[in-house]
Motif scaffolding. Structure first.
Motif, PDB file in Angstrom:
ATOM      1  N   ILE A 146      -1.015   8.552  -8.931  1.00  0.00           N
ATOM      2  CA  ILE A 146      -0.460   8.720  -7.583  1.00  0.00           C
ATOM      3  C   ILE A 146       0.698   9.713  -7.616  1.00  0.00           C
ATOM      4  N   MET A 147       1.626   9.508  -8.547  1.00  0.00           N
ATOM      5  CA  MET A 147       2.800  10.371  -8.642  1.00  0.00           C
ATOM      6  C   MET A 147       2.430  11.806  -8.978  1.00  0.00           C
ATOM      7  N   ALA A 148       1.337  11.980  -9.721  1.00  0.00           N
ATOM      8  CA  ALA A 148       0.886  13.319 -10.118  1.00  0.00           C
ATOM      9  C   ALA A 148      -0.021  13.960  -9.068  1.00  0.00           C
ATOM     10  N   ILE A 153       0.865  -1.186   0.000  1.00  0.00           N
ATOM     11  CA  ILE A 153       0.000   0.000   0.000  1.00  0.00           C
ATOM     12  C   ILE A 153       0.896   1.228   0.000  1.00  0.00           C
ATOM     13  N   VAL A 154       0.756   2.045  -1.050  1.00  0.00           N
ATOM     14  CA  VAL A 154       1.590   3.238  -1.164  1.00  0.00           C
ATOM     15  C   VAL A 154       0.735   4.489  -1.012  1.00  0.00           C
ATOM     16  N   VAL A 155       1.363   5.554  -0.489  1.00  0.00           N
ATOM     17  CA  VAL A 155       0.737   6.868  -0.427  1.00  0.00           C
ATOM     18  C   VAL A 155       1.651   7.820  -1.190  1.00  0.00           C
ATOM     19  N   GLY A 161      11.544   8.972  -3.080  1.00  0.00           N
ATOM     20  CA  GLY A 161      11.356   9.515  -1.742  1.00  0.00           C
ATOM     21  C   GLY A 161      10.046  10.246  -1.525  1.00  0.00           C
ATOM     22  N   ARG A 162       9.347  10.603  -2.578  1.00  0.00           N
ATOM     23  CA  ARG A 162       8.078  11.319  -2.423  1.00  0.00           C
ATOM     24  C   ARG A 162       6.919  10.362  -2.147  1.00  0.00           C
TER      25      ARG A 162
END
Length: 323
Positions: A195-197, A128-130, A217-218
């Motif tokens: 997610i990255m955007a 699970i990523v944020v 790292g973000r």
């Protein structure tokens, strides 16, 4: 003891003679592996690794054809309708073989009747990523607390309604009494890009994709939905350590269209098992937090039936039906 006539004996022999050239000629042209998802996602990565490993074994080029749409159902339908001569293979996943048939109202294929199982490929655990939209959230407990404090404000991506990505995340959130907005995409890669955007807050996706995303790292991996912590993402806790009794992942397997001749299926199974021993294939799978898991066609068929029953219960509980 049944009587064997000369006609039966010579008929059987003739059949063997006729079958032998057909098998010897296979494959007589390039093969394709249909992937039901867009380029860049896990299914595409594994399909291309398999195609590369199979090419020298079969002596013909093996290419990947991406047929994205309807959470994989578009590609599954195309594969099911392909000519059953062994030259078209299907990289099926738990979504297409177990979940969609229980969740979609108008499925255009039958996972049992329209496919001939060849071999399991591997199980891929979830993380699970944020993303950068929530820079203050550093761990799983903070995500849950923030989401509880603002019901419906947070969002999560998936590669389609009633996909494993969707349902696994729903199970985690329900276990913690949390509500989030579900944002479905056509495949894994667009969800990761969102997610990255900072268009979506978080996502449950295969561990290899999670590891790729956290390198800058973000983006942070907060937990893994796996029986134990993963070497690929060291130090990340499991959801079981956070009080949720759940281990969920994504399995992939090779199929052919139904009615593909048994002798050709046997040859493909042997080739696929050999391909999974190739160092290049093993490394690709390792980078995704998994190991190759070859199987017999019978074992794969049983896996599909078992998983269909299990995920059907999840679909029913969440009401994740697609019309």
């Amino acid at each position: 003891m049944p009587r064997i006539t000369r006609r039966a004996l010579f008929g059987t022999a003739a059949g063997l003679v006729l079958a032998t050239p057909a098998l010897a000629a296979f494959p007589d042209r390039p093969l394709r592996i249909i992937s039901g998802y867009a380029p860049g996602g896990l299914n595409d990565i594994v399909s291309r690794a398999m195609a590369q490993a199979l090419t020298p074994i079969l002596g013909q080029n093996v290419v990947v054809e991406n047929r994205a749409g309807a959470a994989g159902a578009v590609g599954a339908t195309a594969a099911a309708r392909a000519t059953p001569d062994g030259h078209t293979l299907w990289m099926g996943i738990v979504d297409t073989q177990a979940i969609i048939p229980t969740a979609y109202r108008n499925v255009q294929y039958d996972p049992d009747k329209d496919f001939a199982p060849i071999s399991l490929v591997a199980h891929f655990p979830f993380g699970i990523v944020v993303g950068p939209s929530q820079p203050g959230i550093k761990d799983f407990d903070q995500l849950i607390a923030a989401a509880k404090a603002a019901p419906g404000k947070f969002s999560f991506a998936s590669w389609g309604i009633a996909s494993t990505s969707h349902l696994a995340m729903e199970r985690v959130l329900r276990a913690k009494g949390v509500e989030m907005l579900h944002v479905p995409f056509t495949s894994q890669a667009p969800g990761m890009q969102a997610i990255m955007a900072s268009q979506v807050d978080c996502m449950a996706l295969p561990a290899g994709g999670a590891e790729t995303m956290i390198r800058d790292g973000r983006t942070r991996c907060l937990a893994v939905i796996a029986p134990e912590q993963l070497e690929l993402i060291p130090g990340v806790p499991t959801v079981r350590e956070k009080g949720i009794d759940l281990a969920s992942g994504l399995w992939k397997a090779i199929y052919a269209p139904a009615k593909t001749p048994p002798e050709i299926l046997a040859k493909i199974n042997a080739a696929v098992r050999q391909a999974m021993q190739a160092p290049s294939f093993i490394e690709v799978v390792r980078q995704q937090g998994a190991k190759p898991q070859p199987s017999t066609p019978q074992e794969l068929a049983e896996l599909g039936r078992t998983e269909r029953a299990a995920w059907g219960e999840v679909v029913k509980a969440t009401g994740a039906y697609v019309t």
